[in-house]
Design an enzyme around this catalytic site. Structure first.
Site, mmCIF file in Angstrom:
data_model
loop_
_atom_site.group_PDB
_atom_site.id
_atom_site.type_symbol
_atom_site.label_atom_id
_atom_site.label_comp_id
_atom_site.label_asym_id
_atom_site.label_seq_id
_atom_site.Cartn_x
_atom_site.Cartn_y
_atom_site.Cartn_z
ATOM 1 N N SER A 141 0.864 -1.081 0.000
ATOM 2 C CA SER A 141 0.036 0.051 0.021
ATOM 3 C C SER A 141 0.947 1.373 0.010
ATOM 4 O O SER A 141 2.182 1.076 0.319
ATOM 5 C CB SER A 141 -0.773 0.062 1.268
ATOM 6 N N TYR A 155 -2.097 -1.183 10.540
ATOM 7 C CA TYR A 155 -2.050 -1.237 8.942
ATOM 8 C C TYR A 155 -0.930 -0.762 8.265
ATOM 9 O O TYR A 155 -0.171 -1.639 7.439
ATOM 10 C CB TYR A 155 -3.383 -0.592 8.306
ATOM 11 N N ALA A 157 2.124 -0.260 9.775
ATOM 12 C CA ALA A 157 3.385 -1.224 10.046
ATOM 13 C C ALA A 157 3.115 -2.483 9.242
ATOM 14 O O ALA A 157 4.544 -3.062 8.801
ATOM 15 C CB ALA A 157 3.159 -1.444 11.421
ATOM 16 N N LYS A 159 2.151 -3.010 6.500
ATOM 17 C CA LYS A 159 2.423 -2.958 4.792
ATOM 18 C C LYS A 159 3.660 -2.475 4.615
ATOM 19 O O LYS A 159 4.510 -2.794 3.658
ATOM 20 C CB LYS A 159 1.483 -1.763 4.584
HETATM 21 N N1 LIG Z 1 -8.654 -0.324 -1.537
HETATM 22 C C1 LIG Z 1 -7.593 0.149 -1.345
HETATM 23 O O1 LIG Z 1 -7.816 1.552 -1.362
HETATM 24 C C2 LIG Z 1 -6.314 -0.449 -1.041
HETATM 25 C C3 LIG Z 1 -5.129 0.521 -1.090
HETATM 26 C C4 LIG Z 1 -3.776 -0.225 -0.840
HETATM 27 C C5 LIG Z 1 -3.667 -1.521 -0.556
HETATM 28 N N2 LIG Z 1 -4.695 -2.328 -0.453
HETATM 29 C C6 LIG Z 1 -4.624 -3.519 -0.176
HETATM 30 O O2 LIG Z 1 -5.254 -4.371 -1.245
HETATM 31 C C7 LIG Z 1 -5.247 -5.643 -0.735
HETATM 32 C C8 LIG Z 1 -6.900 -5.985 -1.408
HETATM 33 O O3 LIG Z 1 -7.799 -4.952 -0.748
HETATM 34 P P1 LIG Z 1 -9.029 -4.709 -1.408
HETATM 35 O O4 LIG Z 1 -9.329 -3.259 -1.444
HETATM 36 O O5 LIG Z 1 -9.279 -5.417 -2.754
HETATM 37 O O6 LIG Z 1 -10.127 -5.357 -0.282
HETATM 38 P P2 LIG Z 1 -11.509 -6.202 -0.265
HETATM 39 O O7 LIG Z 1 -11.892 -6.227 1.131
HETATM 40 O O8 LIG Z 1 -12.239 -6.001 -1.499
HETATM 41 O O9 LIG Z 1 -10.734 -7.758 -0.509
HETATM 42 C C9 LIG Z 1 -9.905 -8.307 0.492
HETATM 43 C C10 LIG Z 1 -10.228 -9.760 0.196
HETATM 44 O O10 LIG Z 1 -9.635 -10.363 1.234
HETATM 45 C C11 LIG Z 1 -10.070 -11.475 1.815
HETATM 46 N N3 LIG Z 1 -9.667 -11.763 2.919
HETATM 47 C C12 LIG Z 1 -9.615 -10.880 4.338
HETATM 48 N N4 LIG Z 1 -9.109 -11.430 5.370
HETATM 49 C C13 LIG Z 1 -8.851 -12.768 4.921
HETATM 50 C C14 LIG Z 1 -8.113 -13.975 5.397
HETATM 51 N N5 LIG Z 1 -7.941 -14.025 6.843
HETATM 52 N N6 LIG Z 1 -7.967 -15.058 4.856
HETATM 53 C C15 LIG Z 1 -8.346 -15.235 3.468
HETATM 54 N N7 LIG Z 1 -9.027 -13.818 2.977
HETATM 55 C C16 LIG Z 1 -9.156 -12.747 3.381
HETATM 56 C C17 LIG Z 1 -11.542 -11.101 1.924
HETATM 57 O O11 LIG Z 1 -12.671 -11.998 1.961
HETATM 58 C C18 LIG Z 1 -11.708 -10.270 0.442
HETATM 59 O O12 LIG Z 1 -12.305 -11.021 -0.523
HETATM 60 C C19 LIG Z 1 -5.304 -5.551 0.850
HETATM 61 O O13 LIG Z 1 -3.929 -6.220 0.948
HETATM 62 C C20 LIG Z 1 -5.130 -4.095 1.045
HETATM 63 O O14 LIG Z 1 -4.787 -3.839 2.375
HETATM 64 C C21 LIG Z 1 -6.178 -1.825 -0.751
#
Ligand SMILES: NC(=O)c1ccc[n+]([C@@H]2O[C@H](COP(=O)([O-])OP(=O)(O)OC[C@H]3O[C@@H](n4cnc5c(N)ncnc54)[C@H](O)[C@@H]3O)[C@@H](O)[C@H]2O)c1
Length: 262
Positions: A141, A155, A157, A159
């Protein structure tokens, strides 16, 4: 990009960035292995893939548990001979403030967002070694290099830890020609951010981004697949910011920056 004949395993594949990566990989010819803890969403995915005639293996896993990851990788090994690309996208967000973050919240976020990626990659190495793609991409992130807007200290830490994990794994696994990279997305409109940021706040977030918009999950998916493809043959241990220029600003919004020049 062409992923025909390749197997792409994705954690968090049932939603957001993981789901978009799975869809993009499948449309480029990959066999997708979808890992997630959300059984219902995995079932929906199965129906969609069947409708498109795309090959899909779904595996339920809780990446907060090493035992669950070990079982999931064993199940994957029983259905595919190798994995060419692992994408670690599963993650959660927490909103605790620094002084009130509890030990439980700290551990939960670290165990899913950091340890989960570590154990998935560690247990997947033999399947990656058996493949020809030999790549892993960790979804970090912008928070890994700055401060999280939606998440709390745990979060940020976790990342930041992903970037250390990426560098170290890349260094050790280079002898097996396995490349490990990370992406650092800015604000992406997914279930995670929809839950954390109310509708009325979302325009303000877009206004902070120099390119003037939220990222779509597919914007991130395309960068992930680039890093996982032979086009990135000599790229390893690094991170790619996908943030519409957000990391370029120094505290002021682009609007206020422009105003200061009028
Ligand atoms: N959305 C943003 O703005 C953003 C920005 C930077 C980084 N990220 C990172 O991108 C990644 C995906 O995020 P997203 O926005 O697509 O979120 P999202 O909530 O749409 O998808 C996350 C998925 O991870 C699964 N998940 C969560 N905990 C789990 C576990 N313990 N075991 C198995 N599956 C699990 C959930 O069921 C979900 O399907 C994450 O690592 C997030 O930190 C997101």
């Amino acid at each position: 990009m062409d992923f025909s004949g390749k197997t792409v395993a994705i954690t968090g594949a049932a939603s957001g960035i993981g789901l978009a990566t799975a869809q993009a990989a499948a449309s480029l010819g990959a066999q997708v292995v979808a890992l997630d803890r959300d059984r219902g969403a995995l079932e929906t995915m199965r129906e969609d893939y069947a409708g498109n005639d795309w090959p899909l293996t779904v595996v339920e896993v809780d990446i907060g548990s090493e035992a669950s990851i070990r079982d999931a990788v064993e199940a994957i090994g029983a259905s595919v001979a190798s994995v060419d690309l692992l994408v670690n996208s599963a993650g959660i967000v927490s909103r605790g403030m620094f002084e009130t973050t509890t030990a439980e919240e700290w551990q939960r976020v670290l165990s899913i967002n950091l340890s989960g990626s570590f154990f998935c990659l560690q247990h997947m190495v033999p399947l990656l070694r058996a493949g020809t793609g030999r790549a892993a991409v960790n979804v970090a992130s912008l928070a890994a290099k700055r401060v999280s807007y939606t998440g709390g200290v745990s979060y940020t830490a976790a990342k930041a830890g992903i970037l250390g994990l990426t560098r170290h794994a890349a260094f050790e696994l280079a002898s097996d020609k396995i490349r490990v990279n990370a992406v650092c997305p800015g604000p992406v409109l997914t279930a995670m951010t929809q839950r954390a940021i109310p509708q009325e706040e979302r325009q303000k977030v877009a206004a902070m981004v120099p390119l003037g918009d939220w990222l779509s999950p597919d914007d991130v998916a395309q960068a992930i697949l680039f890093l996982g493809s032979p086009a990135a043959r000599m790229i390893t241990g690094t991170s790619l910011d996908i943030d519409g220029g957000l990391s370029l600003i120094t505290g002021a919004s682009f609007e206020s920056y422009q105003r200061a020049r009028q």
